[in-house]
Write an enzyme that holds these catalytic residues in place. Structure first.
Site, mmCIF file in Angstrom:
data_model
loop_
_atom_site.group_PDB
_atom_site.id
_atom_site.type_symbol
_atom_site.label_atom_id
_atom_site.label_comp_id
_atom_site.label_asym_id
_atom_site.label_seq_id
_atom_site.Cartn_x
_atom_site.Cartn_y
_atom_site.Cartn_z
ATOM 1 N N GLY A 18 0.808 -1.083 0.031
ATOM 2 C CA GLY A 18 -0.147 0.051 0.100
ATOM 3 C C GLY A 18 0.766 1.263 0.078
ATOM 4 C CB THR B 142 -0.512 2.950 5.176
ATOM 5 O OG1 THR B 142 -1.455 3.800 4.681
ATOM 6 C CG2 THR B 142 -1.123 1.981 5.878
ATOM 7 C CD GLU C 59 4.841 -3.186 -3.428
ATOM 8 O OE1 GLU C 59 5.137 -2.063 -3.856
ATOM 9 O OE2 GLU C 59 3.790 -3.633 -3.569
#
Length: 522
Positions: A267, A271, A290
């Protein structure tokens, strides 16, 4: 968003809805089913092998998910609360006690069965992926095939994996032993819902771990269908659990739980930073993140000869606009050697105009919120006097409207070197095309980013392929191709594009813990 109505969540209604959805293996059947519903369907969690209700109380709320191509309300899903998440984690921990002790061959059988069931229901998953995410049916089929490969690959990898053993000066035999790391939080994004969720689930259970997965609240249909498929595959209860909800409530509770041993997340970079902060005190927790990308495509003049330019244009366009540009690996910054710049731009614009046609070969972007984000960047492009070589500033839309979230392919030129259009991940059908002077300039421009996920290099010079390819700060570099993957190679990025690698033995690093045993040689 609103209060949940318990009357909508009877167990029989869940069963009937699952049976109905599972029977919709064409766009026509799915649309007919959606139109026949008096109220939008509600997607349940999948916990302990069952599609079931969350804990309903006065504070429980649901989330509305809209169909990107129409803008209409498609379904509702629960915003799983901390108590719901902890319940799923407890079931995963209980299942881990037995699943972690199964043999590799036993786990391989389950993985093959899941892969075969996905293959049998390929069109069903593609249809709902297309409706839920906005992508074309053709693109959805490609991603279902990749999901099938995820389970198939790891079903064989685990029965052929090797380990290291060494003799130490004739004194002792040392060997590496690996065991499952525990319960994992698997959090996947909305752009490739099925493919990226299965990319995490398949190795997780292959290496003997159990999981609590959380798909994006924007695209939860694939996860719902997977829950039904796991039931059909008779996967033991609790091995995979799926909780639905948003990031701030559901995802945060899942990531921070001390009962979770690892997190695999795909994402946004912000985040990812939040996950690092939330787990900083949990040193033992495995993290594989990732994150975002702002990937360069470098077009050298030697790739624009009469024999090669068609391939060059096709690869650059595919890397830019597949899945509406909503792939973290898309090449959204195109740099062209100055000698070939004008020719490339003319042919590239012509090709994109013919190849990527809205509502035919190009789908809608995933949500009203994302549409507004892309629109904001295009407004900035207009304000900064960038040239729209293709595309235009789109109209505003409202969530729940009837027009859908359609953004035309957009090619921007004359972009200022310090513009955020060259720095921020727009994550849509928007690319910039800029010239470069020489090889050193190309490398400098490619690396002028906080991200380092992927890059495309288009050249016919064999020495340059290696020379430039090895200097680009990216975890994945494609030369004269794009999105080619061998599932055993490391997948992941540099810089702010993440930490950790997954794929083959690299996934084994994520989902297992290693110990070295020393046995005396006498």
């Amino acid at each position: 968003m609103g209060q949940m109505n318990p009357e909508e969540w009877t167990q029989q209604a869940l069963i009937d809805s699952a049976d109905a959805v599972w029977g919709c293996d064409t766009i026509e059947k799915a649309n007919s089913f959606i139109a026949s519903l008096p109220t939008p369907m509600c997607l349940p969690n999948y916990v302990a092998g069952k599609l079931g209700l969350p804990v309903l109380d006065a504070t429980a709320t649901f989330i509305d998910s809209y169909e990107p191509k129409t803008g209409k309300l498609l379904y509702r899903l629960p915003r799983a609360q901390e108590k719901d998440v902890e319940d799923a984690i407890r079931h995963a921990r209980a299942a881990f006690q037995t699943w972690s002790k199964t043999t590799r061959s036993e786990r391989s059988v389950y993985l093959r069965r899941i892969s075969e069931l996905l293959q049998e229901n390929r069109e069903l998953f593609a249809v709902w992926e297309s409706i839920d995410q906005g992508k074309t049916l053709e693109r959805a089929r490609i991603e279902v095939d990749r999901a099938i490969s995820n389970f198939s690959y790891f079903s064989t990898y685990i029965i052929h994996e090797q380990t290291a053993a060494r003799m130490v000066d004739g004194v002792a035999l040392t060997y590496e032993h690996r065991s499952p790391a525990g319960v994992f939080a698997l959090i996947s994004p909305w752009n490739m819902p099925l493919y990226l969720l299965t990319w995490k689930i398949a190795p997780c259970i292959a290496f003997g771990c159990t999981a609590v997965a959380k798909p994006s609240e924007i695209t939860s249909m694939s996860a719902y269908l997977l829950g039904i498929l796991f039931q059909k595959a008779k996967l033991p209860a609790g091995v995979v659990n799926i909780v639905l909800g948003d990031g701030p409530t559901t995802g945060a509770a899942l990531v921070a739980s001390p009962l979770v041993d690892g997190v695999s997340f795909t994402g946004g970079t912000q985040t990812g930073i939040a996950i690092r902060r939330a787990t900083a005190h949990q040193i033992r927790k495995h993290l594989s993140l990732e994150l975002g990308g702002k990937n360069p495509t470098l077009v050298f003049a030697d790739s624009m000869t009469p024999a090669t330019r068609e391939r060059t244009i096709r690869i650059a366009a595919t890397a830019a606009f597949e899945n509406q540009g909503e792939i973290c690996l898309c090449g959204s910054r195109i740099y062209v050697e100055r000698a070939a710049y004008e020719e490339f731009l003319a042919l590239f614009t012509e090709y994109v105009t013919k190849k990527y046609v809205l509502r035919e070969t190009m789908g809608a972007v995933a949500s009203a919120q994302h549409y507004s984000k892309i629109r904001g960047y295009l407004q900035l492009a207009a304000d900064e006097k960038a040239t729209f070589s293709l595309g235009s500033f789109p109209p505003s839309v409202e969530e729940g409207g009837t027009q859908g979230y359609w953004v035309s392919p957009t090619i921007l030129t004359d972009v200022a070197p310090d513009s955020v259009l060259l720095k921020d991940e727009i994550f849509g059908p928007v690319v910039t095309v800029c010239p470069f002077d020489d090889e050193a300039d190309a490398i400098r421009l490619a690396n002028d980013s906080e991200y380092g996920l992927a890059a495309v290099l288009l050249t016919t010079d064999g020495a340059r392929m290696r020379r430039v390819g090895e200097q680009i700060e990216a975890g994945l570099v494609w030369v004269n191709c794009w999105l080619v993957r061998d599932l055993g190679t490391p997948f992941g990025g540099m810089k702010n594009s993440g930490t950790g690698r997954e794929g083959g033995e690299y996934s084994r690093e994520v989902f297992t813990v290693a110990r070295t045993l020393h046995l005396p040689a006498y």
